[in-house]
Design a protein around this motif. Structure first.
Motif, PDB file in Angstrom:
ATOM      1  N   GLU A 269       1.044  -1.434   0.336  1.00 38.46           N
ATOM      2  CA  GLU A 269      -0.070  -0.075  -0.139  1.00 38.46           C
ATOM      3  C   GLU A 269       0.169   1.376   0.086  1.00 38.46           C
ATOM      4  O   GLU A 269       0.344   2.609  -1.087  1.00 38.46           O
ATOM      5  CB  GLU A 269      -0.940   0.285   1.028  1.00 38.46           C
ATOM      6  N   ASP A 270       2.557   1.025   1.065  1.00 35.58           N
ATOM      7  CA  ASP A 270       2.923   2.191   0.490  1.00 35.58           C
ATOM      8  C   ASP A 270       3.593   2.879  -0.861  1.00 35.58           C
ATOM      9  O   ASP A 270       3.697   3.606  -1.037  1.00 35.58           O
ATOM     10  CB  ASP A 270       3.588   1.581   2.119  1.00 35.58           C
ATOM     11  N   ILE A 271       3.628   1.864  -1.706  1.00 30.85           N
ATOM     12  CA  ILE A 271       4.407   1.892  -2.481  1.00 30.85           C
ATOM     13  C   ILE A 271       3.003   2.173  -3.841  1.00 30.85           C
ATOM     14  O   ILE A 271       3.716   2.951  -3.799  1.00 30.85           O
ATOM     15  CB  ILE A 271       4.849   0.504  -3.135  1.00 30.85           C
ATOM     16  N   ALA A 272       1.522   1.786  -3.609  1.00 30.39           N
ATOM     17  CA  ALA A 272       0.806   2.196  -4.321  1.00 30.39           C
ATOM     18  C   ALA A 272       0.687   3.799  -4.242  1.00 30.39           C
ATOM     19  O   ALA A 272      -0.063   4.796  -4.512  1.00 30.39           O
ATOM     20  CB  ALA A 272      -0.268   1.301  -4.150  1.00 30.39           C
ATOM     21  N   LYS A 273       0.740   4.735  -2.664  1.00 28.73           N
ATOM     22  CA  LYS A 273       0.235   5.648  -2.277  1.00 28.73           C
ATOM     23  C   LYS A 273       1.633   6.634  -3.105  1.00 28.73           C
ATOM     24  O   LYS A 273       1.325   7.646  -3.511  1.00 28.73           O
ATOM     25  CB  LYS A 273       0.381   5.720  -0.880  1.00 28.73           C
ATOM     26  N   ARG A 274       2.856   6.196  -3.517  1.00 23.94           N
ATOM     27  CA  ARG A 274       3.831   6.316  -3.610  1.00 23.94           C
ATOM     28  C   ARG A 274       3.779   6.470  -5.344  1.00 23.94           C
ATOM     29  O   ARG A 274       4.452   7.877  -5.799  1.00 23.94           O
ATOM     30  CB  ARG A 274       5.341   5.876  -3.846  1.00 23.94           C
ATOM     31  N   TYR A 275       3.497   5.522  -6.086  1.00 20.12           N
ATOM     32  CA  TYR A 275       3.006   6.033  -7.150  1.00 20.12           C
ATOM     33  C   TYR A 275       1.784   6.365  -8.060  1.00 20.12           C
ATOM     34  O   TYR A 275       1.779   7.209  -9.003  1.00 20.12           O
ATOM     35  CB  TYR A 275       3.524   4.694  -8.172  1.00 20.12           C
TER      36      TYR A 275
END
Length: 397
Positions: A269-275
């Motif tokens: 989820e953190d990767i998704a929020k970043r990109y």
């Protein structure tokens, strides 16, 4: 306070005191500890952490204390893993000796062999590689042709292995050899241990599409192996090989059991929020948010199933074919993770080199490519499906 609660309190206190702060962070690829005679610790704390865990036997927590292990029960080991997870502790030692060879030695080796090899595995003193697959034989492992001829007090080994993971970095090899060419192919195989520094052993790295070379072709040219390095009886290697493969498949399955984490220990989820961006603290794209949630639920269900399998094994109720089921599902789960990460990161997930991409992005591209090998190593997915079809579902050939 119950015994298990007391063990948890003791374990938590010990970890809080003894796990260095830098060992409570995601592990960079160049700081993974494999042990062995040539290990070079980029981070000095890695050596401290390994030594402290090995001293307690917690690099192999359920092995008997007599062989350097921790002597923990299943419940105690589960508590230990939970407490390690609580502080995000790094794995102190990555080891084919711990994951695959050690359990096989505990079951099949002589007492002398156990006392010789198991404590060194626990302490990370010897790095092992696996001599199973051979050129030209694909998935038909029992058709192997590397031979070991009886020469009185030793065997003379000749042949070649392929896809030998980290053979060029390993100290010793556990190797399947043919000791009776006239016997049916499954019945003429033996299980040998020998030093990779022996005269006549050579390796040649195989470069992968990811640009790395973790696999090698390994050659044996008149390698002298003492008779005392034979594990089990002569021509009994296939029984050991099958059991060791179960441990290997459980190891590969475990990769999928933690697939909620993306590259470098980041949460999906953190990767998704970043990109992709976020809205009100959530992933901005509701469709992607749903897909990641679905992946996380599958991940959690798989973790619980692995745990249940462990409980059944402890009670002697587990099917011998669980390893095939877990290996297949874990492989697919891990591959799905990296496919989802690539989609989430977009073009940033396809970088190969250049200053326009971060180190994490470049690593993710290579990890995505590497994940494809999960469906081959430890027995192909097709083999696992055949085992499940025949041995679990009872389907006809």
């Amino acid at each position: 306070m119950s015994e298990i609660e007391a063990f948890r309190a003791e374990t938590r206190a010990w970890l809080d005191e003894n796990c260095p702060p830098s060992m409570r962070t995601p592990t960079p690829d160049d700081e993974v500890v494999w042990g062995g005679r040539r290990e070079r610790f980029k981070n000095p704390d890695s050596r401290v952490w390994l030594d402290r865990m090995a001293e307690r036997g917690w690099t192999a927590p359920r092995w008997p204390v007599a062989y350097g292990g921790g002597g923990l029960s299943f419940e105690e080991d589960r508590v230990l893993q939970q407490e390690l997870g609580r502080i995000n502790a790094r794995t102190p030692l990555n080891s084919f000796g711990v994951w695959m060879l050690g359990p096989a030695l505990l079951e099949f080796a002589s007492e002398e062999q156990k006392r010789e090899h198991l404590p060194k595995i626990v302490r990370g003193e010897i790095r092992w590689c696996q001599g199973y697959s051979e050129p030209g034989h694909g998935s038909d492992l029992a058709a192997l042709q590397t031979k070991a001829e009886d020469h009185g007090d030793h065997y003379l080994v000749n042949g070649a292995k392929i896809w030998t993971s980290y053979a060029d970095e390993a100290d010793w090899i556990f190797c399947l050899v043919r000791t009776d060419a006239a016997a049916p192919k499954h019945q003429g195989i033996s299980f040998l241990l020998f030093d990779m520094a022996c005269e006549g052993v050579s390796t040649s790295p195989i470069e992968l599409i990811s640009g790395s070379s973790p696999f090698c072709q390994t050659f044996f040219d008149n390698v002298r192996v003492p008779k005392g390095n034979l594990v089990g009886g002569i021509n009994q290697g296939w029984t050991i090989a099958k059991r060791l493969l179960q441990h290997e498949r459980n190891m590969v399955a475990g990769i999928g059991g933690n697939s909620a984490l993306g590259g470098s220990g980041r949460r999906m989820e953190d990767i998704a929020k970043r990109y992709v961006g976020e809205r009100d603290g959530r992933i901005g794209d509701p469709v992607l948010r749903g897909r990641i949630s679905h992946h996380r639920m599958n991940d959690r269900a798989f973790q619980l199933t692995l745990s249940r399998g462990g409980e059944e094994a402890k009670a002697g109720l587990a099917s011998g074919h669980l390893a095939s089921m877990f290996k297949y599902y874990g492989t697919e789960q891990n591959k799905r993770k990296y496919e989802l990460m690539q989609e989430t990161m977009g073009l940033a997930g396809l970088g190969w080199d250049g200053a326009s991409f971060s180190e994490r992005e470049l690593a993710t591209t290579r990890q995505w490519l590497r994940s494809k090998a999960n469906s081959i190593e430890g027995g192909t997915s097709e083999i696992q499906l055949n085992v499940i079809a025949k041995r679990v579902l009872g389907l006809p050939d």
